[in-house]
Design a protein around this motif. Structure first.
Motif, PDB file in Angstrom:
ATOM      1  N   THR A   1       0.823  -1.211   0.000  1.00 21.19           N
ATOM      2  CA  THR A   1       0.000   0.000   0.000  1.00 21.19           C
ATOM      3  C   THR A   1       0.853   1.256   0.000  1.00 21.19           C
ATOM      4  OG1 THR A   1      -1.709  -1.199   1.222  1.00 21.19           O
ATOM      5  CG2 THR A   1      -1.862   1.198   1.198  1.00 21.19           C
ATOM      6  N   TYR A   2       1.865   1.274   0.857  1.00 22.14           N
ATOM      7  CA  TYR A   2       2.830   2.374   0.910  1.00 22.14           C
ATOM      8  C   TYR A   2       4.122   1.784   1.433  1.00 22.14           C
ATOM      9  CZ  TYR A   2       4.951   6.919   1.918  1.00 22.14           C
ATOM     10  OH  TYR A   2       5.801   8.016   1.924  1.00 22.14           O
ATOM     11  N   PRO A   3       5.188   1.775   0.629  1.00 24.10           N
ATOM     12  CA  PRO A   3       6.449   1.171   1.077  1.00 24.10           C
ATOM     13  C   PRO A   3       7.034   1.954   2.256  1.00 24.10           C
ATOM     14  CG  PRO A   3       6.423   1.446  -1.312  1.00 24.10           C
ATOM     15  CD  PRO A   3       5.265   2.224  -0.777  1.00 24.10           C
ATOM     16  N   VAL A   4       7.131   1.309   3.405  1.00 19.07           N
ATOM     17  CA  VAL A   4       7.609   1.939   4.630  1.00 19.07           C
ATOM     18  C   VAL A   4       9.057   1.555   4.865  1.00 19.07           C
ATOM     19  CG1 VAL A   4       7.349   1.913   7.149  1.00 19.07           C
ATOM     20  CG2 VAL A   4       5.336   2.119   5.683  1.00 19.07           C
ATOM     21  N   GLY A   5       9.857   2.539   5.282  1.00 18.75           N
ATOM     22  CA  GLY A   5      11.266   2.278   5.539  1.00 18.75           C
ATOM     23  C   GLY A   5      11.850   3.347   6.431  1.00 18.75           C
TER      24      GLY A   5
END
Length: 325
Positions: free
Chosen positions: A135-139
């Motif tokens: 859904t939203y690449p988190v890092g």
């Protein structure tokens, strides 16, 4: 004969009834699982009330569980009798002492992962993988907002997001729940009954807003969440525990806010077998390594499924709740 919890009509928790059914032998591609535990999730409430319609009733509810393979059908070589396994997926049917499951949906449990722990996290874990990777690449450097951060999904998202290097802000209904979420790695707790979460988020982010917000509350909370997200950020609507979501006009997303709104379905995600197995395997690996903990709040007998639903809907629980099959 095996015990099951089913609904014969849509309605409140009282619609859940303990019945017995006779299962046929597993067919091609199927396995018979003697279940130890079944997970209780908000999607089960949506199925029970008819908000998410089921193909037919009577229907046995539940979409995740764990136990031991008791028999396999023709052509099944991915699991064997005696394997400890867990799963999350449609079709419904997990509120049962035994059930037939497509074998391709079963994952063998590592020796260090308990059936209780697996049953309490499979669906939420796959959902967290979808939210944090698809859904939203988190890092590193990502700031996220998690509503109901001490709930079953909120605790998993918080832990996994921290492993990815994110800063996690969470909303909670009490100081007790805030303590639970902080123990899972939450960076900033907002008690939404005492303060505006939008104002608190803006203060914590220097007026910028978060990169992505996960909202399973719905109702008016979703519209407020728009104002807690930075321009060109993302809002993921993953449920409506607080009530129906009001109509949303495109103009509410932009151009002033310039937001992306996502309504991701974990069941749509799991339709892709490769995506499902990748997410579930990653989850079990983290559990095996002890990098994610499963908080099981309560275990109810199968016959007490109605009480489990009432407690879940009444927001009297944190973490995961299970039915002991």
């Amino acid at each position: 004969m095996t015990n099951v919890v089913c609904i014969h009509e849509f309605g409140g928790p009282e619609a859940l009834r303990l019945d017995t059914v006779e299962l046929p032998p597993p067919g091609p591609g199927e396995a018979l699982v003697r279940q130890s535990f079944a997970g209780v999730n908000y999607v089960d409430v949506y199925h029970r009330t008819g908000l998410y319609p089921l193909p037919q009733v009577p229907a046995v509810l539940g979409v995740e569980g764990a136990g031991t393979v008791a028999a396999v059908g023709p052509g099944v070589d991915s699991v064997a009798v005696g394997d400890r396994v867990a799963y999350a997926a449609l079709p419904v049917g997990a509120y049962a002492a035994e059930r037939l499951v497509p074998a391709e949906r079963l994952l063998r449990l590592p020796a260090t992962v308990s059936e209780q722990g697996a049953a309490g996290i499979m669906l939420r874990g796959v959902t967290a993988h979808m939210l944090l990777h698809r859904t939203y690449p988190v890092g590193p450097g990502t700031t996220i907002l998690v509503h109901a951060a001490a709930g079953g999904l909120g605790l998993v998202v918080t832990q996994w997001a921290k492993l990815l290097g994110a800063t996690v802000i969470g909303t909670l209904g009490s100081a007790e729940k805030a303590g639970i979420a902080r123990a899972a790695g939450l960076d900033h707790a907002i008690l939404y009954r005492e303060t505006s979460f939008v104002e608190a988020v803006k203060e914590l982010t220097g007026g910028r807003g978060v990169d992505v917000a996960y909202d399973g509350i719905g109702a008016s909370t979703l519209l407020e969440t728009f104002d807690a997200v930075r321009p060109f950020g993302t809002v993921a609507s993953v449920g409506q525990a607080g009530g129906p979501i009001p109509p949303i006009e495109v103009a509410q997303l932009g151009p002033r806010r310039s937001l992306s709104l996502s309504r991701p379905s974990v069941f749509g995600y799991m339709t892709d077998l490769d995506a499902y197995r990748t997410a579930a395997t990653a989850l079990l690996s983290l559990l095996e390594q002890g990098r994610i903990d499963v908080r099981v709040e309560a275990v109810y007998p199968l016959a007490d499924a109605a009480r489990a639903h009432a407690d879940l809907e009444g927001r009297r629980t944190t973490g995961s709740i299970l039915l002991a099959a």
